[in-house]
Design an enzyme around this catalytic site. Structure first.
Site, mmCIF file in Angstrom:
data_model
loop_
_atom_site.group_PDB
_atom_site.id
_atom_site.type_symbol
_atom_site.label_atom_id
_atom_site.label_comp_id
_atom_site.label_asym_id
_atom_site.label_seq_id
_atom_site.Cartn_x
_atom_site.Cartn_y
_atom_site.Cartn_z
ATOM 1 N N HIS A 15 35.442 42.982 44.001
ATOM 2 C CA HIS A 15 34.511 43.052 42.812
ATOM 3 C C HIS A 15 33.618 44.392 43.187
ATOM 4 C CE1 HIS A 15 35.591 39.396 40.788
ATOM 5 N NE2 HIS A 15 35.718 38.900 42.040
ATOM 6 N N LEU A 16 33.436 45.451 42.526
ATOM 7 C CA LEU A 16 32.699 46.598 42.625
ATOM 8 C C LEU A 16 31.661 46.394 41.392
ATOM 9 C CD1 LEU A 16 35.082 49.489 43.550
ATOM 10 C CD2 LEU A 16 33.419 48.258 44.943
ATOM 11 N N ASN A 41 36.856 41.858 35.522
ATOM 12 C CA ASN A 41 35.904 41.141 35.029
ATOM 13 C C ASN A 41 34.667 41.602 34.702
ATOM 14 O OD1 ASN A 41 35.585 40.492 37.612
ATOM 15 N ND2 ASN A 41 34.639 38.545 37.386
ATOM 16 N N LYS A 99 45.420 40.426 35.772
ATOM 17 C CA LYS A 99 44.687 39.480 36.425
ATOM 18 C C LYS A 99 44.743 38.349 35.405
ATOM 19 C CE LYS A 99 42.053 37.021 39.203
ATOM 20 N NZ LYS A 99 41.056 37.346 39.822
ATOM 21 N N HIS A 136 43.742 33.589 39.236
ATOM 22 C CA HIS A 136 42.404 32.958 39.890
ATOM 23 C C HIS A 136 42.887 31.137 39.305
ATOM 24 C CE1 HIS A 136 38.132 31.713 40.413
ATOM 25 N NE2 HIS A 136 38.738 30.580 39.715
ATOM 26 N N HIS A 174 42.330 34.307 46.563
ATOM 27 C CA HIS A 174 41.390 33.556 47.117
ATOM 28 C C HIS A 174 41.989 31.908 47.372
ATOM 29 C CE1 HIS A 174 40.592 32.941 43.011
ATOM 30 N NE2 HIS A 174 39.622 34.071 42.890
ATOM 31 N N ASP A 247 37.524 39.361 47.974
ATOM 32 C CA ASP A 247 36.591 38.752 46.780
ATOM 33 C C ASP A 247 35.253 38.722 47.018
ATOM 34 O OD1 ASP A 247 36.069 37.278 44.553
ATOM 35 O OD2 ASP A 247 36.469 35.278 45.310
ATOM 36 N N HIS A 251 25.873 39.838 43.631
ATOM 37 C CA HIS A 251 25.133 39.524 42.777
ATOM 38 C C HIS A 251 23.703 39.868 42.974
ATOM 39 C CE1 HIS A 251 27.832 37.529 39.837
ATOM 40 N NE2 HIS A 251 28.377 36.672 40.930
#
EC number: 3.5.2.3
Length: 346
Positions: A15-16, A41, A99, A136, A174, A247, A251
């Site tokens: 996640h970037l 996402n 995804k 997921h 994951h 993963d 945040h």
């Protein structure tokens, strides 16, 4: 062993984010990793090839000067995704995978799939052209305990899908349970799994014992110790069906340290140090390269990187920042709760 040289690793689940957060975290990945599968996402999500093209351009623009890094783009599967758009993106080389987020399973997943039947035209097209589906793997029905979501997903969603479309190539992302590991091992073809560094290190006690620790909360949530040990055994086994997907999910601290905190652990900055520690503990440093640098490219039909990196073991612990500062705010770095002595030196 005091040093180890391996092919430059890749991250098969990253996640970037976007904007100021993207600009603040990308160097921690591109400094070490050559390629990464980029999660779609965002808000709004990356649902079309046009969205993916624009996002890729923003990622490349945020790269520090001199960093060589290839973002491998994905599309966020919805019940309205166009099979033609997916195929066009795949054939152009832009799209590496699609995804599947069950609606409500994790951060920004509310636009995900609720009725798998509505996604079947896309999945059938993907099976026909050999485009992988990254999943997921959790159900979100309220009657299922959060610690059982992965096992129930395998039984009620994934296995029926694979029986219906056995030619569809599926990555269980994951993986967090022995159930997931065993399911992948039992498959004859077209199934592999990514494993995070933090799920090799923490179990659910890290989140709950002695007080709630929000910076160890992620989805899928860490499980019991027996599951962690099963993940370790798979990761260090050399089995080509298992590979690294961090993963890593940044945040800002206020969104983690609150009454309803976000799920996600930021690991990009110290992943390789953590993994070297784990593989050393398991007497498996000779298989670190397979997990980080060889198995993933083979699964996704890519060549392994020609560049090498060297990890060195030093007497004094490596000092990583407790937090990184971004234009979006402070992000807490994953703490494995023990000193790390391995670090990337070249």
């Amino acid at each position: 062993m005091q040093s180890i040289t391996i092919r430059r690793p890749d991250d098969w689940h990253l996640h970037l984010r976007d904007g100021a957060m993207l600009e603040g975290v990308i160097a921690d990945t591109s400094r070490t990793f050559a390629r990464a599968i980029i999660m779609p996402n965002l808000v709004p999500p990356v649902v079309t090839t046009s969205d993916a093209t624009a996002y890729r351009e923003r990622i490349l623009k945020a790269l520090p000067a001199g960093h060589r890094f290839q973002p491998l783009m994905t599309l966020y599967l919805t019940e309205h995704t166009s099979p033609d758009d997916v195929e066009a993106g795949a054939r152009s080389g832009l799209i590496t995978a699609v995804k599947l987020y069950p609606a409500g399973a994790t951060t920004n997943s509310h636009g995900g799939v609720r009725d798998m039947e509505k996604a079947m035209p896309v999945l059938e097209r993907m099976a026909a052209i050999g485009l992988p589906l990254c999943v997921h793997g959790e159900v979100t029905t309220p009657e299922v305990d959060i610690f059982d979501r992965e096992a129930v997903f395998i039984d009620t969603v994934l296995d029926p899908l694979r029986r219906r479309l056995p030619e569809l190539k599926v990555t269980m992302e994951h993986v967090t349970t022995s159930d997931g590991i065993d399911y992948i091992k039992a498959a004859k073809a077209n199934l592999a799994g990514s494993i995070t560094s933090h799920h090799l290190i923490i179990n659910r006690n890290a989140i709950l014992v002695g007080g709630i620790r929000p910076h160890y909360y992620c989805l899928p949530v860490a499980k019991r110790e027996n599951h962690r040990l099963a993940l370790r055994a798979a990761a260090v086994s050399g089995d080509a069906r298992f590979f690294l997907g961090t993963d890593s999910a940044p945040h800002v601290d206020p969104l983690k340290e609150c009454a309803c905190g976000c799920a996600g652990i930021y690991t990009s900055i110290n992943t390789m140090s953590c993994l070297a520690h784990v593989f050393e503990e398991e007497d498996a440093l000779d298989r670190l390269e397979a997990f980080t640098s060889l198995n993933g490219p083979a699964w996704y039909g890519l060549q392994p990187n020609e560049e090498r990196i060297t990890l060195s073991r030093q007497a004094e612990p490596v000092v990583f920042p407790a937090k990184i500062e971004t234009g979006a705010g402070s992000v807490t770095v994953f703490d494995p709760m023990y000193p790390l002595h391995w670090h990337v030196v070249a």
